[in-house]
Scaffold this active site. Structure first.
Site, PDB file in Angstrom:
ATOM      1  N   GLU A  59       0.752  -1.164   0.174  1.00 20.70           N
ATOM      2  CA  GLU A  59       0.045  -0.077   0.182  1.00 20.70           C
ATOM      3  C   GLU A  59       0.896   1.249  -0.037  1.00 20.70           C
ATOM      4  O   GLU A  59       0.402   2.280  -0.420  1.00 20.70           O
ATOM      5  CB  GLU A  59      -0.984   0.141   1.194  1.00 20.70           C
ATOM      6  CG  GLU A  59      -0.435   0.480   2.486  1.00 20.70           C
ATOM      7  CD  GLU A  59       0.634  -0.064   3.116  1.00 20.70           C
ATOM      8  OE1 GLU A  59       1.536   0.453   3.754  1.00 20.70           O
ATOM      9  OE2 GLU A  59       0.807  -1.519   2.850  1.00 20.70           O
ATOM     10  N   ASP A  60       2.176   1.212   0.591  1.00 16.01           N
ATOM     11  CA  ASP A  60       2.963   2.470   0.644  1.00 16.01           C
ATOM     12  C   ASP A  60       3.409   2.674  -0.649  1.00 16.01           C
ATOM     13  O   ASP A  60       3.360   4.045  -0.996  1.00 16.01           O
ATOM     14  CB  ASP A  60       4.190   2.070   1.493  1.00 16.01           C
ATOM     15  CG  ASP A  60       4.570   0.654   1.307  1.00 16.01           C
ATOM     16  OD1 ASP A  60       4.324   0.131   0.247  1.00 16.01           O
ATOM     17  OD2 ASP A  60       5.285   0.260   2.248  1.00 16.01           O
ATOM     18  N   ASN A  61       3.916   1.911  -1.331  1.00 16.00           N
ATOM     19  CA  ASN A  61       4.322   2.302  -2.718  1.00 16.00           C
ATOM     20  C   ASN A  61       3.053   2.508  -3.937  1.00 16.00           C
ATOM     21  O   ASN A  61       3.121   3.546  -4.392  1.00 16.00           O
ATOM     22  CB  ASN A  61       4.730   0.739  -3.537  1.00 16.00           C
ATOM     23  CG  ASN A  61       5.506   1.077  -4.852  1.00 16.00           C
ATOM     24  OD1 ASN A  61       4.950   1.098  -5.826  1.00 16.00           O
ATOM     25  ND2 ASN A  61       6.850   1.561  -4.886  1.00 16.00           N
TER      26      ASN A  61
END
Length: 451
Positions: free
Chosen positions: A268-270
């Site tokens: 989710e961060d990327n």
């Protein structure tokens, strides 16, 4: 019929391309090394660190937690001691019986002047357990600026102030910065094989490539150990990576947006970073701080499993870049480069190999010193160097293992990686060899996913 002349022209073209590739990758490595020296050897104090709360923008620090991570108390305490006048801390756990709760309560009691809350419970918005866990903090945050920091990360007291500075400073091209991230710097608290290999990987090869890619800034490249961004920006995007057509400042994508929209992704961060980049046309920046990633008791199998997991996720997000990755690894690269130099210039392969690995080790140790703020300690020198050699030797075999499958394990759950990095939970076969299995018989689970 292929004549000797035609064969010579063909080899000349191939080996010339090989030599060019060899030089290009070395230039990328040198850019990463130079960036590490230029950005991390001096960390000036931010004016925000000594300002008052009416001047400094409010920040909500979100810490997703599960269980007793290595060095947990010190990791969390590093956010309580930030030199910044206007922040709150939201400590998110999914269950009332979580082992981290006594640590959280002790820290909240120790720092009564810090606005800190313990939030218990999760909201099931997707298959990603970290996102589900973060939702309570996301909903409760009092400030627009959010700083999401993993539980195994320790940060410098000045990190928040410098990150807010970076968030408010436009890029050289004039574009607004939507996200500030920190390069991971690993340190192992135990002399375990997997821990030392992971430590060597993150602090050398990964760091210099990560820094070089972000320096060139032709595409989004973000690791989510420590990310600072505005909730108002996140509420406009959904991970589709399709540019928003409207130029209105408040224009947003249709349908579900914000953090819940990213619960379907494992990385989710990327995806959040990519959404800012492609959907809003905004950019990222690295501050001059590192995210000190505490590596605990990691076995060799754990290390292999972790690398396989993220290669398989990247494969389904950016396939062309993933397929090129083996050609950037030192052993494959030196094979290409030395063969090219031998054919084109008659340079003996052993000289090329010796120079290649000698200089590579030197710049990797320089990257380590830049990020750490000191040279490699004598106490771990030989263990670190052994981990460095093991990492280089294992890079291609791990890649070949990873590229052949689409199932991964994370936090005791098993997932199938779908297109664009989305995942779905599948049944977990309790076998040591499940990582190597290429079978595609699986059962979709509809049960709630917990971190």
């Amino acid at each position: 019929m292929i004549t000797d002349s035609n064969r010579h022209v063909l080899f000349l073209i191939l080996f010339s391309l090989g030599a060019i590739w060899f030089v290009v990758i070395w230039l990328i490595w040198l850019i990463g090394t130079w960036t590490a020296r230029n950005r991390y050897r001096l960390r000036p104090r931010s004016p925000l660190a000594s300002s008052n709360s009416s001047v400094a923008p409010g920040v909500s620090i979100l810490r997703p937690l599960k269980g007793l991570d290595t060095n947990l108390y010190e990791n969390l305490e590093s956010t309580f001691t930030q030199e910044y006048p206007n922040f709150e801390i939201l400590l998110c756990v999914a269950r009332e019986d979580d082992q981290a709760l006594p640590v959280l309560k002790e820290l909240v009691a120790k720092y009564p002047r810090v606005a800190a809350k313990i939030l218990i419970g999760e909201e099931n918005v997707g298959v990603n357990p970290k996102v589900n866990n973060l939702m309570s903090g996301y909903r409760a945050a009092a400030n627009d600026i959010l700083w999401v920091v993993d539980s195994n990360v320790m940060v410098h007291p000045g990190s928040l102030a410098r990150a807010v500075d970076a968030l408010q400073t436009p890029t050289k091209s004039g574009r607004r910065v939507a996200l500030v991230h920190h390069v991971p710097f690993a340190f192992s608290t135990e002399s375990k094989v997997g821990s030392r290999i992971d430590e060597a990987f993150l602090n050398t090869n990964h760091a210099k490539m990560y820094l070089a890619i972000n320096r060139v800034a032709i595409e989004s490249c973000v690791v989510g150990k420590s990310n600072l961004y505005r909730r108002s920006d996140l509420e406009r995007v959904n991970g589709s990576l399709k540019p928003i057509r409207s130029t209105a400042p408040s224009a947003k994508q249709e349908g579900l947006c914000g953090l819940p929209a990213f619960g379907r992704f494992l990385a989710e961060d990327n995806m959040i970073a990519s959404a800012f980049w492609h959907e809003l046309g905004l950019r990222h920046d690295l501050s001059c701080d590192v995210a000190r990633n505490v590596v605990g008791n990691m076995s060799f199998y754990d290390y292999v499993q972790r690398r396989v997991r993220w290669i398989r996720v990247r494969k389904n997000m950016v396939l062309p870049a993933t397929l090129v990755e083996p050609l950037t690894e030192s052993i494959v690269l030196v094979s290409i480069g030395c063969s090219s130099m031998k054919y084109l210039f008659g340079l003996p392969r052993w000289i090329c190999i010796l120079v290649h690995f000698s200089v590579l080790l030197a710049i990797d140790l320089d990257v380590y010193a830049s990020l750490a703020g000191h040279p490699l300690p004598q106490a771990i020198r030989w263990e670190f160097l052994a981990g460095w050699v093991a990492r280089e030797v294992l890079a291609l075999p791990i890649f070949l293992l990873a590229i052949l499958g689409n199932t991964v394990e994370w936090r005791g759950k098993r997932y199938q990686v779908l297109n664009h990095g989305e995942v779905r939970q599948i049944s977990r076969q309790r076998s040591f060899f499940e990582l190597f299995s290429l079978r595609k018989e699986y059962e979709v689970l509809d049960t709630e996913v917990s971190p």
